[in-house]
Design an enzyme around this catalytic site. Structure first.
Site, short mmCIF file in Angstrom:
data_model
loop_
_atom_site.label_atom_id
_atom_site.label_comp_id
_atom_site.label_asym_id
_atom_site.label_seq_id
_atom_site.Cartn_x
_atom_site.Cartn_y
_atom_site.Cartn_z
N GLU A 38 0.85 -1.21 0.00
CA GLU A 38 0.00 0.00 0.00
C GLU A 38 0.88 1.25 0.00
O GLU A 38 1.87 1.33 0.72
CB GLU A 38 -0.90 0.01 1.24
CG GLU A 38 -1.82 1.23 1.27
CD GLU A 38 -2.75 1.23 2.48
OE1 GLU A 38 -3.62 0.35 2.54
OE2 GLU A 38 -2.58 2.10 3.35
N THR A 69 -3.92 4.87 -1.28
CA THR A 69 -4.94 5.45 -0.39
C THR A 69 -5.54 6.72 -1.02
O THR A 69 -4.99 7.29 -1.97
CB THR A 69 -4.36 5.79 1.00
OG1 THR A 69 -3.45 6.86 0.87
CG2 THR A 69 -3.70 4.60 1.64
N TYR A 70 -6.66 7.13 -0.44
CA TYR A 70 -7.45 8.23 -1.02
C TYR A 70 -7.95 9.09 0.14
O TYR A 70 -8.62 8.59 1.05
CB TYR A 70 -8.63 7.62 -1.77
CG TYR A 70 -9.53 8.58 -2.49
CD1 TYR A 70 -9.36 8.81 -3.86
CD2 TYR A 70 -10.57 9.21 -1.84
CE1 TYR A 70 -10.21 9.66 -4.54
CE2 TYR A 70 -11.43 10.07 -2.52
CZ TYR A 70 -11.24 10.28 -3.87
OH TYR A 70 -12.09 11.11 -4.55
N ALA A 72 -6.74 10.07 2.74
CA ALA A 72 -6.23 9.86 4.10
C ALA A 72 -5.24 10.97 4.45
O ALA A 72 -4.47 11.40 3.59
CB ALA A 72 -5.57 8.50 4.21
N HIS A 96 -8.17 3.14 -3.72
CA HIS A 96 -9.07 3.34 -2.58
C HIS A 96 -10.04 4.48 -2.92
O HIS A 96 -9.70 5.40 -3.68
CB HIS A 96 -8.30 3.75 -1.33
CG HIS A 96 -7.35 2.71 -0.82
ND1 HIS A 96 -6.87 2.70 0.47
CD2 HIS A 96 -6.78 1.63 -1.42
CE1 HIS A 96 -6.05 1.68 0.65
NE2 HIS A 96 -5.98 1.02 -0.49
N ARG A 126 -15.32 4.14 4.06
CA ARG A 126 -16.01 5.34 4.51
C ARG A 126 -15.05 6.51 4.65
O ARG A 126 -15.36 7.64 4.32
CB ARG A 126 -16.68 5.07 5.87
CG ARG A 126 -17.56 6.22 6.32
CD ARG A 126 -17.90 6.10 7.78
NE ARG A 126 -16.74 6.35 8.62
CZ ARG A 126 -16.77 6.33 9.95
NH1 ARG A 126 -17.89 6.04 10.58
NH2 ARG A 126 -15.68 6.58 10.65
N ASP A 128 -12.41 8.68 7.38
CA ASP A 128 -12.68 9.29 8.69
C ASP A 128 -12.86 10.79 8.52
O ASP A 128 -12.08 11.42 7.81
CB ASP A 128 -11.53 9.00 9.66
CG ASP A 128 -11.51 7.54 10.05
OD1 ASP A 128 -12.60 7.01 10.36
OD2 ASP A 128 -10.43 6.93 10.01
N LYS A 185 -21.84 -5.97 3.09
CA LYS A 185 -21.03 -5.48 1.97
C LYS A 185 -20.85 -6.59 0.92
O LYS A 185 -20.86 -6.33 -0.28
CB LYS A 185 -19.66 -5.00 2.48
CG LYS A 185 -19.77 -3.72 3.33
CD LYS A 185 -18.42 -3.35 3.93
CE LYS A 185 -18.53 -2.08 4.75
NZ LYS A 185 -17.26 -1.75 5.45
#
Ligand code: FAD
Length: 304
Positions: A38, A69-70, A72, A96, A126, A128, A185
């Site tokens: 990642e 990641t997206y 974050a 992501h 989702r 944060d 899901k």
């Protein structure tokens, strides 16, 4: 062109590993497990140069897939998509995608972008809410990862993965609740899960067992954070609610920085081996955009 890229192109021509599920199945049929890394989008040019240098090193280890990641840590959508675009040319790349600040329309656009970039898999999350805007999810159109799974399923043929939590999601009442959400899901179209960081095999096995009891048959790939910088990893563990075994914590706290690295990496390699021996279908290593520790873990458990 590097050997890896040539190999990748040959594999694509053969039609191998066009998705995470396919990679997992191919490895399983050979009695092997997947290796994946990642990355997160860089904040500036210096960080970008470091990312691409370490990425080039890691790609030589022939990971089955990588993920990006997206959103974050406040990173931008555009940088994330640019990183995905570039990696997807080399390797099976999971983009992501999160709900924070998104509308159904903007999520559809991002999904379309992924498809056009040749991305075949997304990790629907989702996200944060930022500390200074805790209500962003409550007032937004997309509220939970399930909304994203449903949307992605209805507008695309992308493979959909989701997050899983060996130490129970911080807002969840129980592991059983988390497992039931996983099942929802799956019913909505997700086919694989990747976990939050954690530090014990038992936590992973409890999650797998709870998911199975709830009727989720999705493979759950453990996410592993190499403990090369103990202070940083302990901070991230605290933020995500992961329990650090007391004995490990005491050893790390009482060691010098260089000794803490040895203790932490020794623990990480052992955890990786134990997870694979316990039946984990692969290992997803959180690289923090560095290659050294990720490679040490991958080599230490025979995946690279
Ligand atoms: P959700 O599934 O929406 O769950 C959030 C909470 O709501 C949980 O407590 C869950 O039990 C509950 N819930 C959800 N649906 C229901 C339902 N239908 N009924 C009842 N309760 C429900 N964050 C980023 O911002 N960017 C990233 O790129 C990113 N990558 C990640 C990668 C991995 C592998 C993991 C594990 C996490 C990642 N995260 C990322 C963090 C993640 O977004 C947060 O952990 C977030 O708090 C939860 O995400 P989720 O997708 O599980 O959310």
């Amino acid at each position: 062109m590097s050997d890896y890229r040539l190999l990748r192109q040959a594999n694509q021509a053969d039609g191998t590993a066009a998705s995470v599920i396919e990679a997992l199945q191919t490895r399983a049929s050979l009695n092997q497990q997947t290796l994946s890394f990642e990355f997160f989008p860089p904040k500036d040019d210096e960080a970008a140069a470091a990312l691409w240098k370490h990425y080039e090193t890691l790609i030589e280890a022939e990971p089955d897939f990588v993920s990006v990641t997206y959103g974050a840590g406040g990173s931008s959508r555009e940088t994330s998509l640019a990183v995905v675009d570039r990696m997807a040319k080399d390797v099976l790349t999971v983009g992501h995608l999160t709900c924070v600040g998104a509308t159904a329309e903007s999520s559809r656009e991002t999904i379309k972008h992924f498809e056009q970039a040749g991305v075949s898999s997304i990790l629907a999350l989702r996200g944060d809410p930022p500390l200074n805007d805790p209500q962003v999810l409550a007032v937004g159109e997309m509220k939970t990862a399930l909304d994203l799974v449903q949307l992605a399923k209805s507008v695309s043929s992308l493979e959909i993965g989701v997050a899983a939590f060996p130490e129970v999601h911080p807002e969840s009442p129980s592991m059983q609740h988390d497992a039931e959400v996983l099942r929802l899901k799956q019913d909505a179209g997700a086919t694989f899960a990747m976990t939050q960081l954690f530090f014990s095999v038992e936590a992973y096995l409890r999650l797998v067992s709870a998911a199975e009891s709830a009727g989720s048959v999705m493979p759950i790939v453990p996410g592993l954070m190499p403990i090369s910088n103990a202070a940083k990893v302990l901070r991230m563990a605290q933020m995500s609610g992961a329990d650090v075994p007391r004995e490990l914590l005491e050893k790390l706290e009482n060691a010098s920085e260089s000794d803490a690295r040895v203790i932490g990496m020794d623990y990480s390699v052992r955890l990786a081996n134990d997870l694979l021996q316990a039946g984990a279908p692969g290992l997803h290593i959180f690289t923090l955009n560095y290659s050294k520790a990720a490679l040490e873990v991958a080599r230490g458990c025979g995946l690279a």
